[in-house]
Design a protein around this motif. Structure first.
Motif, PDB file in Angstrom:
ATOM      1  N   VAL A 180       0.931  -1.196   0.017  1.00 36.97           N
ATOM      2  CA  VAL A 180      -0.036  -0.063   0.186  1.00 36.97           C
ATOM      3  C   VAL A 180       0.916   1.069  -0.014  1.00 36.97           C
ATOM      4  N   PHE A 181       0.474   2.201  -0.571  1.00 40.96           N
ATOM      5  CA  PHE A 181       0.854   3.789  -0.369  1.00 40.96           C
ATOM      6  C   PHE A 181       0.108   4.431   0.624  1.00 40.96           C
ATOM      7  N   THR A 182       0.824   5.068   1.792  1.00 44.17           N
ATOM      8  CA  THR A 182      -0.025   5.746   2.787  1.00 44.17           C
ATOM      9  C   THR A 182       0.962   7.007   3.014  1.00 44.17           C
ATOM     10  N   THR A 183       0.340   8.127   3.272  1.00 41.90           N
ATOM     11  CA  THR A 183       0.606   9.289   3.931  1.00 41.90           C
ATOM     12  C   THR A 183       0.965   9.441   5.394  1.00 41.90           C
ATOM     13  N   ARG A 184       0.291   8.264   5.764  1.00 36.70           N
ATOM     14  CA  ARG A 184      -0.084   8.324   7.236  1.00 36.70           C
ATOM     15  C   ARG A 184       0.631   7.174   7.865  1.00 36.70           C
TER      16      ARG A 184
ATOM     17  N   ASP B 236       1.774   6.740  10.815  1.00 38.37           N
ATOM     18  CA  ASP B 236       1.751   6.744  11.950  1.00 38.37           C
ATOM     19  C   ASP B 236       0.408   6.218  12.408  1.00 38.37           C
ATOM     20  N   THR B 237      -0.714   6.131  11.391  1.00 33.20           N
ATOM     21  CA  THR B 237      -1.772   5.685  11.827  1.00 33.20           C
ATOM     22  C   THR B 237      -1.836   3.937  11.670  1.00 33.20           C
ATOM     23  N   LEU B 238      -0.841   3.441  11.433  1.00 30.33           N
ATOM     24  CA  LEU B 238      -0.828   1.876  11.052  1.00 30.33           C
ATOM     25  C   LEU B 238      -1.471   1.056  12.059  1.00 30.33           C
TER      26      LEU B 238
ATOM     27  N   TYR C 278     -13.311   3.473  -4.533  1.00 35.01           N
ATOM     28  CA  TYR C 278     -12.901   4.890  -4.174  1.00 35.01           C
ATOM     29  C   TYR C 278     -11.400   4.565  -4.093  1.00 35.01           C
ATOM     30  N   VAL C 279     -10.902   3.414  -4.350  1.00 36.66           N
ATOM     31  CA  VAL C 279      -9.443   3.247  -4.447  1.00 36.66           C
ATOM     32  C   VAL C 279      -9.214   3.006  -5.895  1.00 36.66           C
ATOM     33  N   LEU C 280      -8.092   3.889  -6.419  1.00 40.63           N
ATOM     34  CA  LEU C 280      -7.667   3.834  -7.935  1.00 40.63           C
ATOM     35  C   LEU C 280      -6.631   3.222  -8.107  1.00 40.63           C
ATOM     36  N   LEU C 281      -6.716   2.348  -9.336  1.00 37.81           N
ATOM     37  CA  LEU C 281      -5.617   1.436  -9.671  1.00 37.81           C
ATOM     38  C   LEU C 281      -4.380   2.523 -10.040  1.00 37.81           C
ATOM     39  N   GLY C 282      -4.589   3.426 -10.660  1.00 38.74           N
ATOM     40  CA  GLY C 282      -3.506   4.341 -11.110  1.00 38.74           C
ATOM     41  C   GLY C 282      -2.760   5.171 -10.369  1.00 38.74           C
ATOM     42  N   TYR C 283      -3.086   5.306  -9.029  1.00 34.92           N
ATOM     43  CA  TYR C 283      -2.379   6.099  -7.906  1.00 34.92           C
ATOM     44  C   TYR C 283      -1.927   5.410  -6.802  1.00 34.92           C
ATOM     45  N   GLY C 284      -0.580   5.589  -6.590  1.00 31.77           N
ATOM     46  CA  GLY C 284       0.168   4.811  -5.485  1.00 31.77           C
ATOM     47  C   GLY C 284       0.261   3.531  -6.074  1.00 31.77           C
ATOM     48  N   THR C 285       0.115   2.327  -5.234  1.00 34.69           N
ATOM     49  CA  THR C 285      -0.148   1.118  -5.512  1.00 34.69           C
ATOM     50  C   THR C 285      -1.227   0.554  -5.772  1.00 34.69           C
ATOM     51  N   GLY C 286      -2.239   1.216  -5.911  1.00 34.73           N
ATOM     52  CA  GLY C 286      -3.642   0.696  -5.965  1.00 34.73           C
ATOM     53  C   GLY C 286      -4.333  -0.132  -4.959  1.00 34.73           C
ATOM     54  N   ALA C 287      -3.501   0.035  -3.870  1.00 31.58           N
ATOM     55  CA  ALA C 287      -4.092  -0.356  -2.564  1.00 31.58           C
ATOM     56  C   ALA C 287      -3.874   0.297  -1.099  1.00 31.58           C
ATOM     57  N   ILE C 288      -4.573   0.318  -0.439  1.00 34.33           N
ATOM     58  CA  ILE C 288      -4.637   1.057   0.740  1.00 34.33           C
ATOM     59  C   ILE C 288      -4.809   0.258   1.924  1.00 34.33           C
ATOM     60  N   MET C 289      -4.035   0.833   3.044  1.00 30.80           N
ATOM     61  CA  MET C 289      -4.670   0.167   4.457  1.00 30.80           C
ATOM     62  C   MET C 289      -5.603   1.256   4.759  1.00 30.80           C
ATOM     63  N   ALA C 290      -6.785   0.969   5.322  1.00 29.52           N
ATOM     64  CA  ALA C 290      -7.725   1.780   5.529  1.00 29.52           C
ATOM     65  C   ALA C 290      -7.866   1.958   7.233  1.00 29.52           C
ATOM     66  N   VAL C 291      -7.879   3.255   7.313  1.00 29.16           N
ATOM     67  CA  VAL C 291      -7.893   3.969   8.804  1.00 29.16           C
ATOM     68  C   VAL C 291      -9.010   4.567   9.178  1.00 29.16           C
ATOM     69  N   PRO C 292     -10.021   4.006   9.380  1.00 31.29           N
ATOM     70  CA  PRO C 292     -11.549   4.671   9.563  1.00 31.29           C
ATOM     71  C   PRO C 292     -11.425   5.931  10.622  1.00 31.29           C
ATOM     72  N   ALA C 293     -10.599   5.682  11.545  1.00 28.93           N
ATOM     73  CA  ALA C 293     -10.650   6.659  12.639  1.00 28.93           C
ATOM     74  C   ALA C 293     -10.315   8.063  12.123  1.00 28.93           C
ATOM     75  N   HIS C 294      -9.389   8.023  11.175  1.00 27.83           N
ATOM     76  CA  HIS C 294      -8.358   9.220  10.676  1.00 27.83           C
ATOM     77  C   HIS C 294      -8.616   9.437   9.238  1.00 27.83           C
ATOM     78  N   ASP C 295      -9.393   8.716   8.561  1.00 25.00           N
ATOM     79  CA  ASP C 295      -9.724   9.015   7.334  1.00 25.00           C
ATOM     80  C   ASP C 295     -11.125   9.167   6.769  1.00 25.00           C
ATOM     81  N   GLU C 296     -11.536  10.304   6.342  1.00 26.51           N
ATOM     82  CA  GLU C 296     -12.850  10.420   6.297  1.00 26.51           C
ATOM     83  C   GLU C 296     -13.748   9.499   5.404  1.00 26.51           C
ATOM     84  N   ARG C 297     -12.850   9.038   4.204  1.00 26.45           N
ATOM     85  CA  ARG C 297     -13.625   7.829   3.377  1.00 26.45           C
ATOM     86  C   ARG C 297     -13.773   6.674   4.078  1.00 26.45           C
ATOM     87  N   ASP C 298     -12.409   6.247   4.561  1.00 29.72           N
ATOM     88  CA  ASP C 298     -12.549   5.104   5.340  1.00 29.72           C
ATOM     89  C   ASP C 298     -13.550   4.966   6.437  1.00 29.72           C
TER      90      ASP C 298
HETATM   91  C1  ANZ Z   1      -3.838   5.532   5.435  1.00 29.70           C
HETATM   92  C2  ANZ Z   1      -4.296   6.742   5.694  1.00 29.70           C
HETATM   93  C3  ANZ Z   1      -4.828   7.050   7.044  1.00 29.70           C
HETATM   94  C4  ANZ Z   1      -4.328   7.716   4.551  1.00 29.70           C
HETATM   95  C5  ANZ Z   1      -5.234   8.351   7.189  1.00 29.70           C
HETATM   96  C6  ANZ Z   1      -4.915   8.879   4.959  1.00 29.70           C
HETATM   97  C7  ANZ Z   1      -5.259   9.383   5.987  1.00 29.70           C
HETATM   98  P1  ANZ Z   1      -2.567  12.145  -1.136  1.00 29.70           P
HETATM   99  O1  ANZ Z   1      -2.201  12.961  -0.028  1.00 29.70           O
HETATM  100  O2  ANZ Z   1      -3.509  12.460  -2.227  1.00 29.70           O
HETATM  101  O3  ANZ Z   1      -1.487  11.473  -1.733  1.00 29.70           O
HETATM  102  N1  ANZ Z   1      -4.529   6.308  -1.171  1.00 29.70           N
HETATM  103  C8  ANZ Z   1      -3.353   5.733  -1.525  1.00 29.70           C
HETATM  104  N2  ANZ Z   1      -3.450   5.330  -2.554  1.00 29.70           N
HETATM  105  C9  ANZ Z   1      -4.700   5.436  -2.997  1.00 29.70           C
HETATM  106  C10 ANZ Z   1      -5.611   5.140  -4.061  1.00 29.70           C
HETATM  107  N3  ANZ Z   1      -4.936   4.546  -5.280  1.00 29.70           N
HETATM  108  N4  ANZ Z   1      -6.627   5.455  -4.297  1.00 29.70           N
HETATM  109  C11 ANZ Z   1      -7.370   6.328  -3.430  1.00 29.70           C
HETATM  110  N5  ANZ Z   1      -6.905   6.536  -2.305  1.00 29.70           N
HETATM  111  C12 ANZ Z   1      -5.507   6.136  -2.093  1.00 29.70           C
HETATM  112  O4  ANZ Z   1      -3.181  10.623  -0.536  1.00 29.70           O
HETATM  113  C13 ANZ Z   1      -2.575   9.732   0.199  1.00 29.70           C
HETATM  114  C14 ANZ Z   1      -3.622   8.783   1.119  1.00 29.70           C
HETATM  115  O5  ANZ Z   1      -4.817   8.363   0.051  1.00 29.70           O
HETATM  116  C15 ANZ Z   1      -3.036   7.402   1.371  1.00 29.70           C
HETATM  117  O6  ANZ Z   1      -2.787   7.709   2.767  1.00 29.70           O
HETATM  118  C16 ANZ Z   1      -3.991   6.456   1.058  1.00 29.70           C
HETATM  119  O7  ANZ Z   1      -4.937   6.733   2.535  1.00 29.70           O
HETATM  120  C17 ANZ Z   1      -5.094   7.091   0.064  1.00 29.70           C
HETATM  121  F1  ANZ Z   1      -5.581   8.840   8.531  1.00 29.70           F
HETATM  122  O8  ANZ Z   1      -3.308   5.726   3.902  1.00 29.70           O
HETATM  123  B1  ANZ Z   1      -3.836   6.841   3.442  1.00 29.70           B
END
Ligand code: ANZ
Length: 807
Positions: A243-247, A249-251, A325-345
């Motif tokens: 997965v690609f995550t910007t957070r 810290d929320t693992l 709501y997860v797109l294949l073309g961004y990051g790795t196309g997979a996410i770890m979902a952290v519902p407490a800290h991400d609105e979509r999750d």
């Molecule tokens: C866990 C997490 C926890 C995230 C949290 C965010 C908040 P930007 O800033 O736009 O780069 N993400 C990663 N790849 C994605 C994809 N292919 N489709 C949809 N969402 C994707 O956004 C990076 C964050 O968007 C990543 O960090 C991931 O959710 C999500 F409290 O990971 B995050």
């Protein structure tokens, strides 16, 4: 005078300029170089007001630089491939080549009428094999460097134009085709792409350019850099999914896992009993557009795959969903979902009853479940050994920990995608690749370039390239084994053509490379580029990318294609709305050229406002400009000297001041205020004409005509000739001015508040009372005594002081 006939005069000078090759590029090596470039037009048939608005101020600026002693290259060409030519072929049965070249012919005539100093010997037409051969050459070089690759990819497809579209060509919230407005659909095709993403980081560095902030911001956002981590989650029985995550810290709060519906793992991890549901979901997601999928207001949907992933932080098995709501073309196309800290999750977890575990404590958190996602900062909780650490530090700490365990690392992701260059169209550059059953995709050998676009083609909007219907074109031999093979039938995106055209201008007929390196030494890079802001992220990013690749190929030795950039605004209709045929507010410049001459049209466009702001067209306004030009003409042709109050002794000083003002204005692209000063000065000159001393008058007039020359080139040439001065005004040196004369104009004013001296300020000698007070108010020292108090009275004693009486 009444006898000034702009059409005849302008025509006469245009002929003379052409005969004397006045605008042949100056090669004098003793002069500093100035490469001025205006964006090349698409040959749609006629020059419209937008062309005039883009080109004539650029021309004035280039002329100004020439008079200031630079050798100036100011070329023009035609961006001649693209859809409209093919659409004309489909609609009207005219061959795209014929349509394009007859439009070019027409526009050449109109450009001549414009009176611009384009050097037509350097003209480039991108649909000439002589030009597009080098598009193909670049393609081969990109291939050699591993910067061109072929990939099966879902592409945006316009069902009406029957072509794939680049991301930038899909517009509006409902994702329509930029050209025809048809809603775009998805389709899978093998495409050629350029690895612009390899240069993402460097493209974020603007230290080598002086460009408008706005363009830099648009490009920065377009590239969309995100810092974070890549983390591997093991799916037992399948293997790790990253997965690609910007957070990071929320693992510890990752309570579920989501893959894009198109993710290659989906098929393999889905359990037997979940298969039917998952397949149905994936199919329906494939029909949706990316915008719909990322729309935050849309209800989140997804489907459980039956599989579980292991959270590497705590060993927990968390459910794996496929969700759109997860797109294949961004990051790795997979996410770890952290519902407490991400609105979509959060929304998703609520809907599917998944645990929402707080791992970053909001300020004053009471330990209760959160009512909504908390994306902010705080101390880490429920995170084992990391508890109590500020999450900002936690990002690095968690990443380091994962790295030590071999399941993660710091990573950067960009929104920028690779540049898809394949088009299923006829009127473009053939992609120089041959497919051999034995050797795969083989580049056409360099010596076989150009791969010519065949003349006869079927123009049917079939959904496939017309070249696919032309066996004579596509049947060929493999360059490696000589066996039967087929050519690529797609053509290149036309943004390819405009990515490097500035280099071709230097030597349009050079046949040993895209440009003659000797000419490159003399002229590159472009010093001043002018054009519309609408090109901020496509063309301007592509040409920067190209230049960087060219540098890495050893073709150039600099990093940026254009040092300075100026974006002009847009001319709106008389009603202040965008000009369009449907609104019926399109202005045809030709009418105004015929009636008032092109100098009047040029000056009018430059006068309506600051060039970067554009503004509404005003048919009456041009009459005022025409009057100004006639009055200017009467300065030399005799006629209505008005007499009046003006002081002829001021002539040298006012001339010096005018020279300074127009010089500074043109330097800064302030054509409107330069013209306003010239107008005001004309009134003054007419008023003192009778009384001025002969020599002073002549000097003043000479300077005036020189200042007018870049703006109204025909007019100034005519006045110059009438004064008996040698041809041509356009090769004269720009006038200088006596600093002393200008400076004597300044006086020092004393500024008082309630009679007490607070500051001294410099002001022009003839400053008005109102301006003096305004200027005084700008002083910090004055303001600190006035701010928050009521100004009861303000007094200006001309030439001496300003006094504010405050309560
Ligand atoms: C866990 C997490 C926890 C995230 C949290 C965010 C908040 P930007 O800033 O736009 O780069 N993400 C990663 N790849 C994605 C994809 N292919 N489709 C949809 N969402 C994707 O956004 C990076 C964050 O968007 C990543 O960090 C991931 O959710 C999500 F409290 O990971 B995050």
């Amino acid at each position: 005078s009444k006898t000034y006939d702009p059409t005849a005069v302008e025509h006469r000078w245009q002929e003379r300029w052409a005969e004397s090759a006045l605008y042949k590029t100056d090669e004098d090596p003793s002069k500093p170089k100035h490469y001025a470039l205006t964006m090349l037009p698409y040959p749609s048939g006629d020059l419209h007001v937008g062309h005039w608005y883009a080109m004539t101020p650029s021309d004035s600026r280039a002329r100004f630089m020439r008079m200031r002693g630079y050798r100036v290259l100011f070329p023009i060409g035609f961006d001649a491939f693209g859809l409209p030519a093919e659409n004309a072929a489909i609609r009207r049965g005219i061959h795209p080549r014929k349509w394009t070249y007859s439009n070019i012919e027409n526009m050449r005539g109109q450009l001549k009428q414009m009176g611009a100093m384009f050097d037509l010997d350097t003209e480039v037409v991108t649909c000439d094999p002589e030009y597009y051969r080098w598009n193909q050459w670049f393609f081969l070089k990109f291939m050699e460097k591993g910067l061109a690759y072929r990939k099966e990819a879902p592409v945006d497809w316009c069902p009406k134009d029957n072509t794939t579209l680049a991301r930038e060509q899909v517009v509006g919230p409902d994702r329509r085709c930029e050209r025809c407005g048809t809603p775009v659909v998805k389709k899978n095709l093998a495409q050629w792409l350029f690895k612009i993403t390899d240069y993402a980081e460097e493209l974020l560095d603007f230290s080598g350019v002086e460009w408008p902030e706005r363009v830099k911001t648009l490009q920065t956002n377009w590239i969309g850099r995100s810092e974070g981590a890549e983390i591997a989650f093991d799916v037992p029985g399948y293997g790790p999914i990253e997965v690609f995550t910007t957070r990071p810290d929320t693992l510890f709060g990752a309570t579920f896992f989501v893959v894009a519906p198109e993710h290659p793992a989906v098929e393999k991890i889905t359990t037997l009993e979940r298969e039917a549901d998952v397949r149905a979901y994936v199919e329906s997601a494939g029909r949706m557009t990316e915008i719909d999928r990322t729309d935050v207001t849309r209800e989140k949907t997804g489907v459980f795959t039956g599989a579980y992933a292991t959270n590497p932080a705590n060993g927990e098995a968390i459910p794996v969903y496929a969700a759109d709501y997860v797109l294949l073309g961004y990051g790795t196309g997979a996410i770890m979902a952290v519902p407490a800290h991400d609105e979509r999750d959060f929304e998703f977890a609520k809907k599917y009853g998944i645990e929402i575990r707080t791992v970053i404590a909001p300020p004053d958190w009471d330990g209760e479940p959160l009512a909504e996602a908390y994306p902010g900062e705080g101390l880490m909780v429920n995170s084992d050994g990391f508890d109590g650490m500020p999450n900002t530090e936690g990002k690095k700490a968690v990443t380091d920990d994962l790295e030590a365990k071999g399941v993660g690392r710091a990573a950067v992701t960009y929104r920028l995608r690779d540049w898809l260059i394949s088009r299923q169209r006829y009127w473009g550059t053939p992609i120089p690749v041959i497919y051999c059953p034995e050797h795969g995709a083989v580049p056409v050998p360099e010596e076989d370039l150009p791969v010519r676009l065949p003349e006869d083609a079927e123009f049917m909007p079939t959904g496939e390239s017309p070249l696919k219907l032309d066996p004579e074109f596509y049947n060929t031999e493999c360059p490696v084994c000589g066996g039967p093979a087929t050519r690529e039938t797609d053509t290149m995106d036309t943004f390819m053509d405009s990515s490097w055209y500035q280099y071709r201008y230097l030597s349009p007929h050079y046949d040993e490379g895209p440009f003659d390196p000797e000419e490159g030494e003399k002229w590159l890079p472009v010093d001043q580029y002018t054009g519309g802001i609408e090109h901020a992220v496509m063309h301007l990013l592509y040409t920067r990318f190209f230049t960087k690749v060219m540098r890495d190929l050893g073709l150039v030795s600099f990093d940026e294609p254009m040092t300075r950039l100026f974006n002009q605004g847009i001319i709106l209709g008389e009603d202040a709305e965008k000009m369009s045929k449907s609104r019926g507010n399109v202005v045809n410049p030709q009418e105004f050229v015929d009636r008032y001459g092109s100098d009047a049209l040029r000056c009018f466009l430059m006068f309506i406002g600051p060039w970067d702001q554009g503004g509404p067209w005003d048919s009456r306004g041009i009459e005022g400009i025409a009057r100004f030009l006639r009055r200017a003409h009467s300065l030399v042709a005799g006629g209505d000297a008005s007499g009046g109050e003006a002081d002829p002794k001021e002539l040298p000083r006012r001339t010096a001041r005018l020279v300074k003002k127009v010089t500074e204005d043109l330097e800064a692209f302030r054509f409107n205020t330069a013209l306003a000063s010239l107008m005001e000065h004309t009134n003054y000159l007419l008023a003192v004409k009778k009384e001025a001393g002969e020599e002073e008058w002549r000097d003043a007039l000479r300077a005036f005509v020189l200042l007018l020359a870049p703006l109204a080139p025909h007019h100034a040439e005519e006045m110059w000739a009438l004064m008996g001065l040698p041809y041509s005004v356009h090769v004269q040196e720009w006038p200088g001015y006596d600093e002393g004369l200008v400076r004597a104009e300044e006086i020092t004013l004393v500024v008082q508040v309630n009679g007490k001296l607070r500051d001294r300020i410099d002001a022009p000698v003839d400053i008005s009372a109102e301006d003096a007070k305004e200027l005084a108010m700008k002083s910090e020292k004055v303001r600190s005594h006035v701010e928050g108090r009521e100004i009861r009275k303000s007094i200006y004693v001309p030439g001496r002081l300003v006094n504010f009486v405050v309560g």
